[in-house]
Design a protein around this motif. Structure first.
Motif, PDB file in Angstrom:
ATOM      1  N   GLN A  49       9.945   4.080  -5.748  1.00  9.69           N
ATOM      2  CA  GLN A  49      11.105   4.225  -5.754  1.00  9.69           C
ATOM      3  C   GLN A  49      11.904   4.143  -4.494  1.00  9.69           C
ATOM      4  OE1 GLN A  49      12.522   7.170  -7.623  1.00  9.69           O
ATOM      5  NE2 GLN A  49      14.309   7.652  -6.486  1.00  9.69           N
ATOM      6  N   MET A  50      10.780   5.011  -3.873  1.00  4.31           N
ATOM      7  CA  MET A  50      11.716   5.163  -2.517  1.00  4.31           C
ATOM      8  C   MET A  50      11.755   3.839  -1.580  1.00  4.31           C
ATOM      9  SD  MET A  50      10.068   8.800  -1.788  1.00  4.31           S
ATOM     10  CE  MET A  50      10.980  10.322  -2.461  1.00  4.31           C
ATOM     11  N   PHE A  51      10.512   2.966  -1.334  1.00  7.05           N
ATOM     12  CA  PHE A  51      10.101   1.882  -0.892  1.00  7.05           C
ATOM     13  C   PHE A  51      11.435   0.510  -1.478  1.00  7.05           C
ATOM     14  CE2 PHE A  51       6.860   3.921   1.308  1.00  7.05           C
ATOM     15  CZ  PHE A  51       6.515   3.788   2.318  1.00  7.05           C
ATOM     16  N   TYR A  52      10.687   0.365  -2.500  1.00  5.83           N
ATOM     17  CA  TYR A  52      10.971  -1.040  -4.043  1.00  5.83           C
ATOM     18  C   TYR A  52      12.904  -0.624  -3.980  1.00  5.83           C
ATOM     19  CZ  TYR A  52       7.298  -3.412  -3.301  1.00  5.83           C
ATOM     20  OH  TYR A  52       5.770  -3.668  -2.717  1.00  5.83           O
ATOM     21  N   TYR A  53      13.128   0.549  -4.457  1.00  2.00           N
ATOM     22  CA  TYR A  53      14.928   0.179  -4.279  1.00  2.00           C
ATOM     23  C   TYR A  53      15.316   1.211  -4.336  1.00  2.00           C
ATOM     24  CZ  TYR A  53      13.588   3.227  -8.812  1.00  2.00           C
ATOM     25  OH  TYR A  53      12.425   3.872  -9.920  1.00  2.00           O
ATOM     26  N   CYS A 100       4.021  11.136  -8.183  1.00  2.00           N
ATOM     27  CA  CYS A 100       4.193  11.089  -6.104  1.00  2.00           C
ATOM     28  C   CYS A 100       3.527   9.493  -6.173  1.00  2.00           C
ATOM     29  CB  CYS A 100       2.720  11.642  -5.537  1.00  2.00           C
ATOM     30  SG  CYS A 100       3.038  12.178  -4.115  1.00  2.00           S
ATOM     31  N   LEU A 101       3.328   9.048  -6.954  1.00  2.00           N
ATOM     32  CA  LEU A 101       3.357   7.304  -6.895  1.00  2.00           C
ATOM     33  C   LEU A 101       4.491   6.846  -7.351  1.00  2.00           C
ATOM     34  CD1 LEU A 101      -0.636   6.812  -7.509  1.00  2.00           C
ATOM     35  CD2 LEU A 101       0.402   6.713  -5.335  1.00  2.00           C
ATOM     36  N   ALA A 102       5.120   7.365  -8.788  1.00  3.77           N
ATOM     37  CA  ALA A 102       5.824   6.477  -8.691  1.00  3.77           C
ATOM     38  C   ALA A 102       7.313   6.786  -8.050  1.00  3.77           C
ATOM     39  CB  ALA A 102       6.343   7.258 -10.323  1.00  3.77           C
ATOM     40  N   LEU A 113       0.360  -0.828   0.033  1.00  2.92           N
ATOM     41  CA  LEU A 113       0.065   0.028  -0.106  1.00  2.92           C
ATOM     42  C   LEU A 113       0.629   1.725   0.054  1.00  2.92           C
ATOM     43  CD1 LEU A 113      -2.730  -0.665   2.504  1.00  2.92           C
ATOM     44  CD2 LEU A 113      -3.174  -1.084   0.235  1.00  2.92           C
ATOM     45  N   LEU A 114       0.500   1.931   0.183  1.00  2.00           N
ATOM     46  CA  LEU A 114       1.251   3.502  -0.564  1.00  2.00           C
ATOM     47  C   LEU A 114       0.090   4.692  -0.324  1.00  2.00           C
ATOM     48  CD1 LEU A 114       3.193   3.005  -4.139  1.00  2.00           C
ATOM     49  CD2 LEU A 114       4.525   3.080  -1.385  1.00  2.00           C
ATOM     50  N   PRO A 115       0.638   5.504   0.256  1.00  2.00           N
ATOM     51  CA  PRO A 115      -0.177   6.621   0.856  1.00  2.00           C
ATOM     52  C   PRO A 115      -0.047   7.975   0.104  1.00  2.00           C
ATOM     53  CG  PRO A 115       1.582   6.495   2.905  1.00  2.00           C
ATOM     54  CD  PRO A 115       1.826   5.839   1.151  1.00  2.00           C
TER      55      PRO A 115
END
Length: 253
Positions: free
Chosen positions: A214-218, A208-210, A136-138
Motif C-alpha cells: 500500500q505504501m509503495f503502490y497507492y 505487514c507486506l500488505a 522487492l519488499l523488506p
C-alpha cells in the motif's frame, strides 16, 4: 568430491549463512534431489557471491522477469472472480459502507487478510503496477530483514521469498497472494483478500507486506516512487539499504 557430497556440504553452509533457511528446507531439499549440479550452481551464488574477484550473484536486473508463468497468466487468464469465494447477492444491493462492513465481518473467522480500497486507490495501484510489475519488499524479522519479491498478474499480487526464488527460480513457492475483486468498483469500492502460507508467514507478517505494498503502490511519497523507478529502470543502481531505510522510517511513524 561427488556432486551429492558437495550438495550436502553447501546445504550446511546455507544453514549457517541464511537465518531463514529452516522455513524453506523441505522445498530446497526437493530441488537438491531433482538436479544436484543445477542445485549446486544456484546455492553457490547465494553463499559465495564473489568468486575469483568477480560477482556471481544474481543482479536486481535479473529479477525483472522472474516468473514467465505469471506473465502468461496476466495476458491470457481472466481476473479471479468474487463469485468464487462468496455469494455476490449478499452485497450487490448494499452501499459502500455496508459492503465494507460485510466484507470484513465475512472474513473475521477465516485465516486470511481482508481489506477494502477506494476506486481511486485501486486505479493508482493498477497504474503503478503497469509501470512497476515487479518489486522487492523488506519484511522485518527478529534476525533482521528478509526480502520478499512481488509480481503483479491480472488482479492478483504474488509474493515470493527472495531466497526461495534464488534457489527455485520461476518455480519458487509463494508465501502470500493478494486478490483485488473489482465487481463492486462501480459503487466506489474494491475488495481485497489475501491468503498466506502459515509455514512461512504469521498473520502479522502477511499484514505487514500488505501494508508495505500500500505504501509503495497507492500512496504519494517521492522517496518510495524513486525506489520503484530505480528498481525498474536502473536495477543495477538499486540499493537494498535504501529500501530498508524507507521501511524503518515507516515503522517509526
Amino acid at each position: 568430491m561427488s556432486s551429492s557430497s558437495r550438495a550436502k556440504e553447501v546445504i550446511e553452509q546455507l544453514k549457517d549463512a541464511n537465518p531463514y533457511y529452516s522455513k524453506y528446507a523441505d522445498k530446497i531439499a526437493k530441488m537438491q534431489q531433482t538436479s544436484a549440479e543445477e542445485f549446486l550452481d544456484r546455492i553457490e551464488r547465494v553463499i559465495n557471491p564473489i568468486q575469483d574477484g568477480k560477482s556471481q550473484a544474481r543482479t536486481y536486473s535479473e529479477l525483472l522477469n522472474p516468473k514467465e508463468k505469471l506473465a502468461k497468466e496476466a495476458a491470457e487468464l481472466p481476473h479471479k472472480k468474487l463469485t468464487d469465494i462468496m455469494k455476490i447477492e449478499l452485497i450487490e444491493d448494499k452501499n459502500v459502507e455496508e459492503i465494507a462492513q460485510i466484507w470484513i465481518e465475512y472474513h473475521k473467522t477465516k485465516d486470511v487478510l481482508a481489506a477494502t480500497l477506494t476506486t481511486a486507490q485501486y486505479e493508482m495501484l493498477t497504474e503503478r503496477a503497469k509501470k512497476h510489475p515487479i518489486f522487492l519488499l523488506p519484511l522485518p524479522r527478529s534476525e533482521g530483514f528478509e526480502f520478499i519479491m512481488l509480481q503483479f498478474a491480472a488482479n492478483t499480487v504474488h509474493f515470493t521469498p527472495l531466497l526461495a526464488y534464488q534457489v527455485h527460480h520461476e518455480n519458487a513457492p509463494e508465501c502470500l497472494t493478494l486478490v483485488h475483486y473489482t465487481e463492486m468498483q462501480d459503487k466506489g469500492i474494491v475488495l481485497m483478500r489475501g491468503e498466506y502460507d502459515s509455514k512461512v508467514l504469521t498473520a502479522q507478517e502477511a499484514q505487514c507486506l500488505a501494508n508495505e505494498l500500500q505504501m509503495f503502490y497507492y500512496k504519494t511519497d517521492e522517496n518510495k516512487l524513486k525506489l520503484l523507478e530505480t528498481f525498474t529502470k536502473r536495477p543495477d543502481e538499486f540499493k537494498h539499504t535504501d529500501l530498508i531505510k524507507e521501511v524503518e522510517n515507516i515503522q517509526l511513524v
